[in-house]
Design an enzyme around this catalytic site. Structure first.
Site, PDB file in Angstrom:
ATOM      1  N   ASP A  24       0.790  -1.234   0.000  1.00 32.47           N
ATOM      2  CA  ASP A  24       0.000   0.000   0.000  1.00 32.47           C
ATOM      3  C   ASP A  24       0.824   1.287   0.000  1.00 32.47           C
ATOM      4  O   ASP A  24       0.497   2.246   0.722  1.00 32.47           O
ATOM      5  CB  ASP A  24      -0.945   0.020   1.204  1.00 32.47           C
ATOM      6  N   LYS A 133      -6.308  -5.000  -3.290  1.00 32.52           N
ATOM      7  CA  LYS A 133      -6.862  -5.730  -2.143  1.00 32.52           C
ATOM      8  C   LYS A 133      -7.960  -4.887  -1.496  1.00 32.52           C
ATOM      9  O   LYS A 133      -7.812  -3.680  -1.343  1.00 32.52           O
ATOM     10  CB  LYS A 133      -5.788  -6.119  -1.134  1.00 32.52           C
ATOM     11  N   CYS A 166      -2.079  -2.982   7.707  1.00 27.95           N
ATOM     12  CA  CYS A 166      -2.051  -3.890   6.554  1.00 27.95           C
ATOM     13  C   CYS A 166      -0.801  -4.761   6.496  1.00 27.95           C
ATOM     14  O   CYS A 166      -0.874  -5.915   6.072  1.00 27.95           O
ATOM     15  CB  CYS A 166      -2.214  -3.087   5.266  1.00 27.95           C
TER      16      CYS A 166
END
Length: 230
Positions: A24, A133, A166
């Site tokens: 990310d 995702k 995450c």
């Protein structure tokens, strides 16, 4: 085989049967004006993390490791985010921020938006894999497990944002699926206070994996290459 100095002990792996996971590294999480910033989280110290990820990616690619880039987010209508029946609807700070500030609706973590894009400094190359995702874990509703198993990959080296959300979620899920997870601590950044970073790293090295750093990782892959890469 390569032996990486790490906490709580060294770990040995084959780079060509391992993957570097970049979690990310989007404007949403690493750039002023992105989602985390607008939601009240401090992103002022993410620049060194970006540079360290660049270094780690270069070394990993040269060693033959698979590079996997994750982008967290949803479709423009936020169907993938889940409605009121999903805990994500209630706990996602991006969704909560948009409900509080309706003018941001459609701008935070929406596929195709500036917020969703990877930061300019980090550009996937041919042979890399880029995966969307919809939740914190990179294993949830993605083909990650299949991609790794089909290549015989069992060792995962993690970088990215946020360490305590995450990154840790993906590493934990990998642990339950019998993957060996290593975090490069100076190539990650937390969402929240500094103690969140320390707590996440403590959890990882104590219960779920290993913790190392970028220079040690690069030296392990090629002892003479780090100075050149840096």
């Amino acid at each position: 085989m390569t032996t990486l100095t790490a906490r709580p002990e060294a770990i040995t792996f084959d780079p060509q049967q391992s993957a570097l996971i970049v979690v990310d590294m989007q404007n949403a999480y690493a750039t002023p004006g992105g989602y985390l910033d607008l939601a009240g989280f401090d992103v002022s110290t993410t620049r060194p993390v970006i540079a360290n990820i660049q270094t780690a990616v270069t070394a990993a690619r040269a060693a033959g490791m698979l590079i996997i880039w994750f982008q967290n987010g949803w479709d423009e209508q936020y169907v993938e985010a889940g409605g009121p029946g999903s805990p994500n609807f209630h706990k996602s700070n991006a969704l909560k921020t948009m409900r509080k500030q309706p003018q941001l609706q459609g701008k935070l973590l929406a596929k195709g938006s500036w917020d969703y894009q990877l930061v300019d400094e980090l550009v996937p190359q041919p042979g890399d894999i880029v995966l969307p995702k919809p939740r914190y874990s990179g294993f949830f509703n993605t083909p990650l497990d299949s991609i790794l198993r089909s290549r015989g990959i069992r060792h995962l080296v993690f970088t990215g944002i946020a360490t305590n959300v995450c990154v840790e979620s993906t590493l934990r899920d990998g642990f339950f699926l019998e993957y060996f997870g290593v975090v490069l601590e100076d190539a990650t950044h937390q969402a929240g206070p500094e103690f969140a970073q320390k707590a996440a790293l403590f959890n990882i090295e104590t219960f779920f994996g290993w913790v190392s750093d970028v220079e040690t990782f690069c030296d392990a892959l090629s002892p003479t290459s780090f100075a050149h890469i840096a």
